[in-house]
Design an enzyme around this catalytic site. Structure first.
Site, PDB file in Angstrom:
ATOM      1  N   LYS A 252      72.970 -35.225  -7.884  1.00  0.00           N
ATOM      2  CA  LYS A 252      74.047 -35.688  -8.761  1.00  0.00           C
ATOM      3  C   LYS A 252      75.348 -35.732  -7.903  1.00  0.00           C
ATOM      4  CE  LYS A 252      77.106 -33.933 -12.485  1.00  0.00           C
ATOM      5  NZ  LYS A 252      77.224 -33.011 -13.728  1.00  0.00           N
ATOM      6  N   ASP A 257      84.773 -34.336 -11.913  1.00  0.00           N
ATOM      7  CA  ASP A 257      84.345 -34.459 -13.524  1.00  0.00           C
ATOM      8  C   ASP A 257      85.273 -34.001 -14.352  1.00  0.00           C
ATOM      9  OD1 ASP A 257      83.167 -34.579 -15.868  1.00  0.00           O
ATOM     10  OD2 ASP A 257      81.623 -32.911 -15.392  1.00  0.00           O
ATOM     11  N   LYS A 264      87.672 -32.250 -20.620  1.00  0.00           N
ATOM     12  CA  LYS A 264      87.690 -30.792 -20.493  1.00  0.00           C
ATOM     13  C   LYS A 264      88.926 -30.300 -20.601  1.00  0.00           C
ATOM     14  CE  LYS A 264      83.882 -30.824 -17.003  1.00  0.00           C
ATOM     15  NZ  LYS A 264      82.777 -30.239 -17.895  1.00  0.00           N
ATOM     16  N   ASP A 275      81.440 -30.953  -8.516  1.00  0.00           N
ATOM     17  CA  ASP A 275      80.305 -31.424  -9.187  1.00  0.00           C
ATOM     18  C   ASP A 275      79.502 -32.284  -8.693  1.00  0.00           C
ATOM     19  OD1 ASP A 275      78.978 -31.207 -11.716  1.00  0.00           O
ATOM     20  OD2 ASP A 275      80.252 -32.831 -12.738  1.00  0.00           O
ATOM     21  N   ASP A 334      81.078 -35.967 -21.398  1.00  0.00           N
ATOM     22  CA  ASP A 334      81.225 -35.106 -20.412  1.00  0.00           C
ATOM     23  C   ASP A 334      79.855 -34.689 -20.133  1.00  0.00           C
ATOM     24  OD1 ASP A 334      82.116 -33.186 -18.634  1.00  0.00           O
ATOM     25  OD2 ASP A 334      82.712 -31.699 -20.441  1.00  0.00           O
ATOM     26  N   GLU A 336      77.888 -36.258 -18.411  1.00  0.00           N
ATOM     27  CA  GLU A 336      77.834 -37.428 -17.404  1.00  0.00           C
ATOM     28  C   GLU A 336      76.598 -37.466 -16.376  1.00  0.00           C
ATOM     29  OE1 GLU A 336      79.690 -35.067 -16.927  1.00  0.00           O
ATOM     30  OE2 GLU A 336      79.395 -35.002 -14.721  1.00  0.00           O
ATOM     31  N   ARG A 338      73.655 -36.349 -16.481  1.00  0.00           N
ATOM     32  CA  ARG A 338      72.247 -37.119 -16.825  1.00  0.00           C
ATOM     33  C   ARG A 338      72.449 -38.396 -16.797  1.00  0.00           C
ATOM     34  NH1 ARG A 338      72.621 -33.520 -22.166  1.00  0.00           N
ATOM     35  NH2 ARG A 338      73.663 -32.198 -20.806  1.00  0.00           N
TER      36      ARG A 338
END
Ligand code: BES
Ligand code: MN
Ligand code: ZN
Length: 488
Positions: A252, A257, A264, A275, A334, A336, A338
């Site tokens: 990933k 993010d 967030k 991230d 959020d 995201e 996956r």
């Protein structure tokens, strides 16, 4: 940091390992005599017993063959292992790195022991100072040459070679995670990856036009609110038999993010520069494999995006059609990671038919609650793979802990409108995230997912071998797993 293996001591600081409760080693006798017994005296002075972590610094008289002697507590021989040796190396660097002295040598009889201590020194010597313009000289490390004095320098050198390659991977992963998101975004990240071609890796970069053609609308959805173009970077290391199916590593790479429209909270959001830690682990592992010329075929794929809120960003309620054809109702923008991984995992299987896939991601906050900062979460459909990754992690000190998968958890992903939704409710957040990924794993495909959200960076108490914010978790675990299972 220059690390060498020699058979003669020639440094400003000369170090000796002292077993807990043990004597001054033979190698120290000459210097002890030269100094009129200062080393023997230091051996028992104060609270020095040789306990691991202790050090006694000895100022040698004028005319002695070195400036300082260092007695290093090595603990009890019985409790010694690779981890404690790495710690010993790390502690030496931590204590002497800023001492003002430039060179240090350490007597170590055994070649493997010397190599492990050297690894500890290397891991501890990592710095990330590129963005400081006002670093005072006194805050810069002075120590730039460490040599291990050992009988069998040849054996020590060859034991250190693969360890050093692993540490190169750690360094790269740390650099990538530490880098600020204004400088490390999908395009610049892909360019950095392209430079790894000089190590013999084959690099391929796909942009949004290519991803669109491949139907990777789920991954593209995440990057849709960003002005930065999303990229898929592919690295191939062909060190195995021609035609053998590769092992695949998937990461990933969310360069930042924000949460997107499901924004967030502000406090701590800057941590989301990390991230892309899963991708950094993959890139670092590919470098380690290439550096030690691993005899295996490995492909690394990282999905690089930025998750931003925008007039054109994906909304909660949007339904995306993934590359696999399955549709996803986005209930939280959020969740995201996956959405990125599902398309990259699908593409990986369709393109490479890998013998095994391991994906790594800073996927859920829930894994930090569950396992804290000392284990990554492991999810897999294969018990053998679970054992292999667990052992590799134990061997290199990058530990993983298995959590369950199951149809009950999978049901939490039901959507009113689409094949699935991208969140599974409050309960078991790390497991439902893994279940989501599993929906994109084809029948018979050996696969594991490592949720590294708790271990990719750590604030607060840290091992001496983990000196910066980013830990560089992953490359050494992956490299070891491949060495132990796919090379003979
Ligand atoms: N990148 C985060 C997960 C994360 C949190 C990593 C803390 C490192 C530290 C991920 O994209 C995320 O936001 N996950 C959500 C999922 C939720 C919306 C289902 C989370 O964990 O809150
Ligand atoms: Mn998120
Ligand atoms: Zn994320």
């Amino acid at each position: 940091m220059k690390i060498t293996f020699t058979d003669t001591a020639k440094s400003e600081i000369v170090g000796f390992l002292i077993d807990e409760g043990g004597k001054l080693p033979e190698a120290a006798e000459a210097l002890d005599k030269e100094s009129g017994g200062l080393l023997s005296e230091a051996r028992t002075a104060g609270r020095f017993t040789g306990k691991e972590g202790q050090q006694a610094f000895v100022v040698l008289p004028k005319g002695a063959s070195a400036k300082r002697a260092l007695l290093v507590g090595a603990g009890k021989p019985k409790g010694r292992n690779d981890r404690s040796l790495e710690r010993i190396g790390g502690t030496i660097f931590k204590a002497q790195g800023n001492s003002g002295f430039k060179s240090l040598c350490l007597y170590v009889d055994d070649a493997d022991t010397a190599a492990r201590i050297a690894l500890g020194v290397k891991l501890a010597a990592y710095r990330f100072d590129d963005y400081r313009t006002k670093l005072k000289d006194e805050d810069k490390p002075s120590l730039n040459a460490v040599s291990l004095v050992t009988g069998d320098t040849k054996a020590a050198r060859s034991a250190f070679k693969p360890l050093s390659a692993g540490a190169d991977g750690t360094y790269l992963a740390r650099d990538l995670v530490n880098m600020p998101p204004n400088d490390l975004y999908p395009g610049s990240y892909a360019e950095k990856i392209e430079t790894l071609a000089e190590h013999g890796l084959e690099i391929e970069i796909l942009g949004e036009k290519d991803l669109k053609k491949l139907g990777m609308n789920s991954m593209l959805g995440v990057g849709q609110g960003s002005v930065k173009e999303s990229k898929l970077a592919i690295m191939r290391w062909n060190g195995g038999k021609k035609g053998d199916a590769p092992v695949a590593l998937v990461g990933k790479g969310v360069c930042f993010d924000t949460g997107g429209i499901s924004l967030k909270p502000g406090a701590g959001m800057e941590d989301m520069r990390g991230d892309m830690g899963g991708s950094a682990a993959v890139v670092g592992a590919m470098l380690a494999l290439a550096t030690r010329k691993a005899k295996a075929n490995v492909v690394g794929l990282v999905g690089l995006v930025e998750n931003m809120p925008d007039g054109d960003a994906i909304r909660p309620g949007d339904i995306l059609k993934s590359a696999s054809g399955q549709t996803i109702e986005v209930q939280n923008t959020d969740a995201e990671g996956r959405l990125v991984l599902c398309d990259v995992l699908w593409y990986t299987q369709e393109t490479y038919k890998p013998t095994a896939i391991v994906d790594l991601a800073t996927l859920t906050g829930a894994i930090v609650i569950g396992l804290g900062h000392h284990h990554a979460g492991l999810f897999t459909n294969d018990d053998g793979l679970a054992d292999a990754l667990t052992s590799a992690g134990l061997a290199e000190g990058e530990r993983v802990w298995r959590l369950p998968l199951g149809p009950e958890y999978d049901r939490q992903l039901k959507s009113k409108f689409a094949d699935m939704r991208n969140i599974g409710g409050r309960a078991a957040g790390s497991i439902t995230a893994a279940q989501f990924l599993k929906r994109f794993i084809q029948d018979g495909q050996t696969w594991a997912h490592l949720d590294i959200a708790g271990v990719a960076w750590v604030e607060g108490e840290k091992a001496p071998t983990d000196p910066s914010w980013a830990s560089g978790f992953g490359p050494r675990l992956l490299d070891r797993w491949i060495a132990d299972n796919y090379e003979s």
